[in-house]
Design an enzyme around this catalytic site. Structure first.
Site, mmCIF file in Angstrom:
data_model
loop_
_atom_site.group_PDB
_atom_site.id
_atom_site.type_symbol
_atom_site.label_atom_id
_atom_site.label_comp_id
_atom_site.label_asym_id
_atom_site.label_seq_id
_atom_site.Cartn_x
_atom_site.Cartn_y
_atom_site.Cartn_z
ATOM 1 N N LEU A 173 0.877 -1.164 0.000
ATOM 2 C CA LEU A 173 0.000 0.000 0.000
ATOM 3 C C LEU A 173 0.917 1.216 0.000
ATOM 4 C CD1 LEU A 173 -3.043 0.547 0.068
ATOM 5 C CD2 LEU A 173 -2.927 0.595 2.556
ATOM 6 N N ASP A 174 0.811 2.068 -1.026
ATOM 7 C CA ASP A 174 1.714 3.210 -1.177
ATOM 8 C C ASP A 174 1.716 4.097 0.069
ATOM 9 O OD1 ASP A 174 2.365 2.393 -3.726
ATOM 10 O OD2 ASP A 174 0.924 3.717 -4.714
ATOM 11 N N PRO A 175 2.832 4.786 0.332
ATOM 12 C CA PRO A 175 2.888 5.704 1.484
ATOM 13 C C PRO A 175 1.775 6.749 1.471
ATOM 14 C CG PRO A 175 5.086 5.324 0.625
ATOM 15 C CD PRO A 175 4.137 4.663 -0.339
#
Length: 283
Positions: free
Chosen positions: A37-39
Site C-alpha cells: 500500500l503506497d505511502p
C-alpha cells in the site's frame, strides 16, 4: 504463532514500516505483508506472521476496494501528488463530463498500463528504479476489471471523490490517468484509502498502536470454512512428505484442508491440474 493481522495503515508510512513495527512490537521472527500500500495511501494492510508468510498468494488474487480523491489538470511523474509536477492544463470540466467518464469504466475490463513508479518488474528490475535513473521503457499492459466505479462528490476545484472495487493488479493511479485522458486532461491521485481486500474489511482492522496478540487470525481459523479431508495415519505420513493427491482420495474440485484422524490441521492442498492436488502449506 502463524496467522494474519488486519492492520489500518496510516498515511506516510510504508508497508515495510508496518511490518517492521509489528515484528518489533511482538518479537516475531517472520513477518510480511500481502500487497504493498503506497505511502500516500491509508487503510487495510494484511500482515502475515510465522509460517503464514507463505500464504500471501491467497490474498494477492482477491479484489480490492478503495475510496479516495482524484485531482485533474495536473500531471505528476508518479501519477499522485507526492511526485514531481511536470505539467498543468486548464481544461474546463463539469459534473456531467466527469460522471460520463466514470460510467465508461464501470464494470469494464481493459488493458491498463501500470505507473512507471511502481514495483512491477521489467527484465528483472523494478520500474521505479528505472524511473529514478530516467530510463524510458515500454511498459506491458495488464488486463484488469473495474467491478464498480462510483463518483461520490460534486466536482469542485478540480477534485472529485470516488469509490472503486477492482480486480487484482489494478493501479488506482493509472485509473486516475485513464479517467482523465477521456476528458483530454491530466489526472492524479490526491488521496486513497483501501477499505477491503476480498471479504476482509477495514472496519475490522486496528492501528499498530492498538493491535494486540489476540487480534491474530490463526491459520487454522482462516481455513475453517474450507473443505476438509480426514486421512488415516498412513496417508498422513505421505502428506507430510509432500505427496500429491488425486481423485482416488478426494471428491472436491477446489482447494482443501487435510486433517488427521484427530482432526488436527496437517496441510493445505491447492489445485495442480484437473485431477491432481499438491500440498502448498503445512500447519
Amino acid at each position: 504463532m502463524n496467522g494474519f493481522f488486519l492492520v489500518n495503515k496510516p498515511e506516510k508510512m510504508t508497508s515495510h514500516d508496518v511490518v517492521f513495527q509489528i515484528k518489533k512490537k511482538f518479537h516475531f521472527d517472520k513477518v510480511g505483508h500481502t500487497g504493498t500500500l503506497d505511502p500516500l495511501a491509508s487503510g487495510l494492510l494484511i500482515v502475515c506472521v510465522g509460517k503464514a508468510t507463505k500464504l500471501a498468494f491467497l490474498f494477492d488474487k482477491l479484489s480490492k476496494t478503495y475510496q479516495g480523491t482524484f485531482l485533474f489538470n495536473k500531471h505528476y511523474d508518479t501519477l499522485d501528488v507526492k511526485g514531481k509536477l511536470l505539467d498543468t492544463k486548464n481544461i474546463p470540466l463539469n459534473d456531467f463530463a466527469i460522471q460520463t467518464s466514470f460510467a465508461s469504466f464501470h464494470q469494464k475490463k481493459y488493458w491498463q498500463i501500470p505507473p512507471m513508479f511502481s514495483a512491477v518488474k521489467i527484465k528483472g528490475q523494478k520500474m521505479y528504479r528505472l524511473a529514478r535513473q530516467n530510463q524510458v521503457v515500454d511498459i506491458p499492459p495488464r488486463e484488469v476489471f473495474i467491478h464498480h466505479f462510483e463518483k461520490k462528490s460534486l466536482f469542485c476545484h478540480d477534485q472529485v471523490d470516488f469509490l472503486v472495487h477492482v480486480s487484482k493488479g489494478t493501479y488506482i493511479r493509472s485509473l486516475a490517468r485513464d479517467l482523465a485522458l477521456q476528458l483530454n486532461t491530466y489526472g492524479a491521485l490526491l488521496r486513497l484509502q483501501r477499505t477491503a481486500i476480498g471479504t476482509h474489511l477495514l472496519q475490522n482492522a486496528k492501528t499498530i498502536e492498538n493491535l494486540e496478540l489476540n487480534d491474530l487470525i490463526l491459520d487454522s481459523i482462516f481455513f475453517a470454512s474450507y473443505d476438509e479431508l480426514i486421512l488415516n495415519d498412513y496417508l498422513i505420513k505421505l502428506v507430510k512428505n509432500g505427496t500429491y493427491l488425486d481423485q482416488r482420495q478426494i471428491i472436491t474440485q477446489k482447494p482443501f484442508i487435510v486433517k488427521d484422524s484427530n482432526k488436527n490441521f496437517v496441510a493445505y492442498y491447492d489445485i495442480l491440474d484437473e485431477n491432481k492436488y499438491y500440498p502448498r502449506y503445512f500447519f
